[in-house]
Design an enzyme around this catalytic site. Structure first.
Site, PDB file in Angstrom:
ATOM      1  N   GLU A 255      -2.825 -20.663  -0.565  1.00  0.00           N
ATOM      2  CA  GLU A 255      -4.128 -21.189  -0.968  1.00  0.00           C
ATOM      3  C   GLU A 255      -4.117 -21.660  -2.425  1.00  0.00           C
ATOM      4  O   GLU A 255      -4.952 -22.466  -2.838  1.00  0.00           O
ATOM      5  CB  GLU A 255      -5.155 -20.055  -0.785  1.00  0.00           C
TER       6      GLU A 255
ATOM      7  N   ARG B   9     -12.108 -12.208   5.002  1.00  0.00           N
ATOM      8  CA  ARG B   9     -11.465 -11.778   3.765  1.00  0.00           C
ATOM      9  C   ARG B   9     -11.285 -12.958   2.820  1.00  0.00           C
ATOM     10  O   ARG B   9     -10.888 -14.042   3.242  1.00  0.00           O
ATOM     11  CB  ARG B   9     -10.104 -11.153   4.067  1.00  0.00           C
TER      12      ARG B   9
ATOM     13  N   GLU C  50      -3.935  -2.865   4.855  1.00  0.00           N
ATOM     14  CA  GLU C  50      -4.426  -3.647   6.000  1.00  0.00           C
ATOM     15  C   GLU C  50      -4.716  -2.784   7.226  1.00  0.00           C
ATOM     16  O   GLU C  50      -5.470  -3.196   8.118  1.00  0.00           O
ATOM     17  CB  GLU C  50      -3.432  -4.765   6.343  1.00  0.00           C
TER      18      GLU C  50
ATOM     19  N   ALA D  63       0.837  -1.206   0.000  1.00  0.00           N
ATOM     20  CA  ALA D  63       0.000   0.000   0.000  1.00  0.00           C
ATOM     21  C   ALA D  63       0.871   1.255   0.000  1.00  0.00           C
ATOM     22  O   ALA D  63       0.620   2.193  -0.764  1.00  0.00           O
ATOM     23  CB  ALA D  63      -0.932  -0.001   1.209  1.00  0.00           C
TER      24      ALA D  63
ATOM     25  N   HIS E  92      -3.674 -14.543  10.714  1.00  0.00           N
ATOM     26  CA  HIS E  92      -3.160 -14.136   9.414  1.00  0.00           C
ATOM     27  C   HIS E  92      -3.396 -12.670   9.087  1.00  0.00           C
ATOM     28  O   HIS E  92      -2.479 -11.952   8.725  1.00  0.00           O
ATOM     29  CB  HIS E  92      -3.771 -15.021   8.338  1.00  0.00           C
ATOM     30  N   HIS E  93      -4.628 -12.218   9.198  1.00  0.00           N
ATOM     31  CA  HIS E  93      -4.943 -10.888   8.671  1.00  0.00           C
ATOM     32  C   HIS E  93      -5.917 -10.211   9.613  1.00  0.00           C
ATOM     33  O   HIS E  93      -6.861 -10.831  10.089  1.00  0.00           O
ATOM     34  CB  HIS E  93      -5.587 -11.039   7.283  1.00  0.00           C
TER      35      HIS E  93
ATOM     36  N   ARG F 175     -12.041 -19.027   4.141  1.00  0.00           N
ATOM     37  CA  ARG F 175     -10.994 -19.337   5.122  1.00  0.00           C
ATOM     38  C   ARG F 175     -11.560 -19.621   6.518  1.00  0.00           C
ATOM     39  O   ARG F 175     -11.044 -20.483   7.229  1.00  0.00           O
ATOM     40  CB  ARG F 175     -10.009 -18.169   5.189  1.00  0.00           C
TER      41      ARG F 175
ATOM     42  N   GLY G  24      -6.585 -13.266  -1.782  1.00  0.00           N
ATOM     43  CA  GLY G  24      -6.331 -12.511  -3.005  1.00  0.00           C
ATOM     44  C   GLY G  24      -6.924 -11.111  -2.966  1.00  0.00           C
ATOM     45  O   GLY G  24      -6.611 -10.271  -3.809  1.00  0.00           O
TER      46      GLY G  24
ATOM     47  N   GLY H 143      -2.237 -14.272  -4.640  1.00  0.00           N
ATOM     48  CA  GLY H 143      -2.305 -13.454  -5.844  1.00  0.00           C
ATOM     49  C   GLY H 143      -3.172 -12.236  -5.610  1.00  0.00           C
ATOM     50  O   GLY H 143      -3.436 -11.867  -4.469  1.00  0.00           O
TER      51      GLY H 143
ATOM     52  N   ARG I 126      -4.422 -25.385  -3.135  1.00  0.00           N
ATOM     53  CA  ARG I 126      -5.771 -25.947  -3.262  1.00  0.00           C
ATOM     54  C   ARG I 126      -6.414 -25.484  -4.564  1.00  0.00           C
ATOM     55  O   ARG I 126      -7.084 -26.256  -5.250  1.00  0.00           O
ATOM     56  CB  ARG I 126      -6.619 -25.552  -2.040  1.00  0.00           C
TER      57      ARG I 126
ATOM     58  N   HIS J 172      -5.897 -18.150   9.029  1.00  0.00           N
ATOM     59  CA  HIS J 172      -5.716 -18.822   7.736  1.00  0.00           C
ATOM     60  C   HIS J 172      -5.622 -20.321   8.006  1.00  0.00           C
ATOM     61  O   HIS J 172      -4.914 -20.738   8.921  1.00  0.00           O
ATOM     62  CB  HIS J 172      -4.437 -18.314   7.072  1.00  0.00           C
TER      63      HIS J 172
HETATM   64  P1  ADP Z   1      -0.014  -3.421   3.471  1.00  0.00           P
HETATM   65  O1  ADP Z   1      -0.215  -4.788   2.929  1.00  0.00           O
HETATM   66  O2  ADP Z   1      -1.258  -2.785   3.954  1.00  0.00           O
HETATM   67  O3  ADP Z   1       0.809  -2.564   2.572  1.00  0.00           O
HETATM   68  P2  ADP Z   1       2.296  -4.315   4.995  1.00  0.00           P
HETATM   69  O4  ADP Z   1       2.276  -5.103   6.229  1.00  0.00           O
HETATM   70  O5  ADP Z   1       2.733  -4.985   3.743  1.00  0.00           O
HETATM   71  O6  ADP Z   1       0.849  -3.641   4.822  1.00  0.00           O
HETATM   72  O7  ADP Z   1       3.242  -3.055   5.172  1.00  0.00           O
HETATM   73  C1  ADP Z   1       3.158  -2.194   6.281  1.00  0.00           C
HETATM   74  C2  ADP Z   1       4.542  -1.666   6.607  1.00  0.00           C
HETATM   75  O8  ADP Z   1       4.458  -0.592   7.540  1.00  0.00           O
HETATM   76  C3  ADP Z   1       5.444  -2.715   7.212  1.00  0.00           C
HETATM   77  O9  ADP Z   1       6.649  -2.794   6.487  1.00  0.00           O
HETATM   78  C4  ADP Z   1       5.663  -2.202   8.644  1.00  0.00           C
HETATM   79  O10 ADP Z   1       6.918  -2.567   9.181  1.00  0.00           O
HETATM   80  C5  ADP Z   1       5.548  -0.713   8.450  1.00  0.00           C
HETATM   81  N1  ADP Z   1       5.231   0.021   9.685  1.00  0.00           N
HETATM   82  C6  ADP Z   1       4.389  -0.374  10.676  1.00  0.00           C
HETATM   83  N2  ADP Z   1       4.366   0.530  11.663  1.00  0.00           N
HETATM   84  C7  ADP Z   1       5.209   1.543  11.300  1.00  0.00           C
HETATM   85  C8  ADP Z   1       5.641   2.762  11.928  1.00  0.00           C
HETATM   86  N3  ADP Z   1       5.194   3.136  13.119  1.00  0.00           N
HETATM   87  N4  ADP Z   1       6.535   3.534  11.260  1.00  0.00           N
HETATM   88  C9  ADP Z   1       7.013   3.168  10.048  1.00  0.00           C
HETATM   89  N5  ADP Z   1       6.666   2.015   9.430  1.00  0.00           N
HETATM   90  C10 ADP Z   1       5.769   1.214  10.032  1.00  0.00           C
END
Ligand code: ADP
Length: 450
Positions: free
Chosen positions: A255, A422, A412, A15, A382-383, A279, A425, A49, A258, A242
């Site tokens: 997943e 959720r 997330e 994101a 998991h999520h 799930r 994917g 995916g 499967r 999960h």
């Molecule tokens: P998404 O799938 O929503 O992009 P991710 O878990 O892949 O979420 O990525 C979120 C990122 O934000 C992770 O790399 C995490 O380490 C980072 N993060 C979480 N808290 C902080 C924070 N306080 N400051 C900077 N980065 C952060």
């Protein structure tokens, strides 16, 4: 590091990287702060995916899908509790997100199926490998190409507000103390809280004792920071387990196994569920087994179609043998029973009618090519489906129901789009679609102030 940027993006998962690219391409100067020593977050670990409907790749492959069907199946998976506005936005912008990734050299044209969908909708890299690493690598290359600064070991502690507008952050670089960096907008993309066991079990006490598939940075920081400045949250107790996690390593088994034909059997060597149910349902069925675990059983064909299996073999998760009976012997399962389960399953694949459990997807190929494989799995955290309340412009909403100016969130860390369950994917769809939206909307906002 500069004293001020147009927009600060907190978090470098899918994101955050997507939001940064979009903000830059819309004319802003963004910066990304990542608290861990590496970029990529949990996105790096995502495997199945990216779901998207009515895409050019589906059309090329003769897969009939529609935004309406994607919407209805996601809503059914989420027990009707998904935020309709967010879900419509996700679905309606999923195909263009696939195109956008493709223009940046990230091509997801190998399409499979996960639980809770009736058609192939889960877009993967062309070689059938796990989506996460490929996606992060591609997005990161685009971030670098645009010379967007990305600082790791940069732990954001606070979002600063000036005149009720987000105006910067307090961030601790390398544990050296907090520094203020200002900006015209802030995008929170900090991921979920699935690695914070205290937060998880406080919200969902029934998850005490579960392993987690999350990277250690998933501790809900963005939720807490935004709540401290008045943000509302939704669905916080909706935490997804999960069904197929290798317990000793906490490693999620994709997943897509499967989706490409694997079955699940219990210690008696018998199927016990439609493996491609959602799930929550599959996890509950495994938990209901006396032994509390199950085996994924598959053949050489599935192994060829799901590249992640090679990783699982390297990591030592997989047992294999030349015959089903011999594999059963390794697992302590009665050989004749497991052989009969496979014979019956292969007849099911041939007839396409699963009289026992009503499975309708992931049954294109029989399990008939030696060697045969097994992975012992059980559910894991998991999520986290709940999180910050946003609108379809990715703006964070306050507990008063108003927009918090200059504050955006994606991925997330947000709640609402997935409802109470959720679909596999949909997290990758979420981070790309809403990451783009957060980047673009923050750009419109910042430019309107100038
Ligand atoms: P998404 O799938 O929503 O992009 P991710 O878990 O892949 O979420 O990525 C979120 C990122 O934000 C992770 O790399 C995490 O380490 C980072 N993060 C979480 N808290 C902080 C924070 N306080 N400051 C900077 N980065 C952060």
């Amino acid at each position: 590091l500069k004293k001020s940027y147009d927009v600060i993006i907190i978090g470098s998962g899918g994101a955050g990287l997507t939001a940064a690219i979009s903000a830059k391409d819309a004319g802003l100067n963004p910066v990304i702060f990542e608290k861990m020593p590496v970029h990529g977050g949990n996105t790096m670990k995502s495997s199945a995916g990216m779901n998207a409907s009515a895409t050019k790749f589906q059309a090329e492959q003769g897969i009939a899908d529609s935004n309406e069907l994607f919407y209805e199946e996601t809503l059914a998976g989420g027990k009707g509790t998904n935020d309709p506005e967010l879900l419509h936005y996700l679905v309606d912008n999923s195909a263009s997100a696939i195109d956008w990734l493709d223009t940046m050299g990230i091509t997801l044209n190998n399409i499979t199926v996960t639980g809770g969908m009736s058609v192939n909708r889960t877009h993967r890299p062309s070689d059938g490998s796990a989506v996460g690493q490929y996606l992060v690598k591609g997005l990161y290359a685009n971030v670098m190409e645009r010379e967007i600064p990305l600082f790791v070991n940069s732990d954001v502690k606070e979002v600063i507000m000036t005149d009720d507008k987000a105006s910067g952050v307090k961030v601790d670089f390398n544990n050296e103390g907090e520094i203020t960096v200002s900006s015209d907008a802030v995008i929170i993309a900090t991921g979920g809280f699935g690695a914070d066991f205290d937060m998880v079990t406080e919200l969902a006490p029934q998850l005490e004792g579960y392993v987690t598939t999350n990277q250690p940075g998933s501790t809900g920081d963005g939720i807490k920071m935004a709540q401290a400045i008045g943000a509302a949250v939704v669905d916080m107790d909706q935490i997804q387990i999960h069904p197929t996690v290798h317990q000793e390593s906490s490693y999620l088994i994709t997943e897509a196994i499967r989706g490409e034909g694997a079955i699940l059997v219990n210690q008696q060597g018998e199927r016990f569920i439609n493996e491609l149910e959602t799930r929550d349902t599959v996890s509950a069925a495994i938990n209901a087994l006396e032994e509390g675990y199950a085996y994924l059983i598959f053949d050489a064909g599935v192994k060829d179609r799901v590249k992640a299996v090679n990783t699982y073999i390297e990591k030592g998760f997989v047992q294999s043998d030349e015959t089903i009976e011999a594999l059963a012997g390794q697992l302590g399962i009665d050989g004749a029973t497991l052989a009969q389960t496979l014979t019956t399953w292969n007849e099911t694949v041939a007839s396409q009618v699963d009289g026992a459990f009503n499975r309708t997807t992931g049954m294109v190929n029989p399990l008939a090519a030696a060697p045969y494989y097994a992975i012992q799995i059980a559910p894991g955290i998991h999520h986290t489906m709940g999180g910050l309340k946003i609108n379809a412009n990715a703006q964070v909403i306050s507990t008063e129901g108003t927009v918090i100016e200059g504050l955006y969130a994606a991925g997330e860390v947000t709640g609402g789009v997935h409802g109470s369950n959720r679909i596999g994917g949909n997290a990758v769809a979420d981070i790309i679609v809403f990451g783009r939206q957060a980047g673009n909307q923050s750009a419109s906002y910042v430019q309107s102030k100038e």
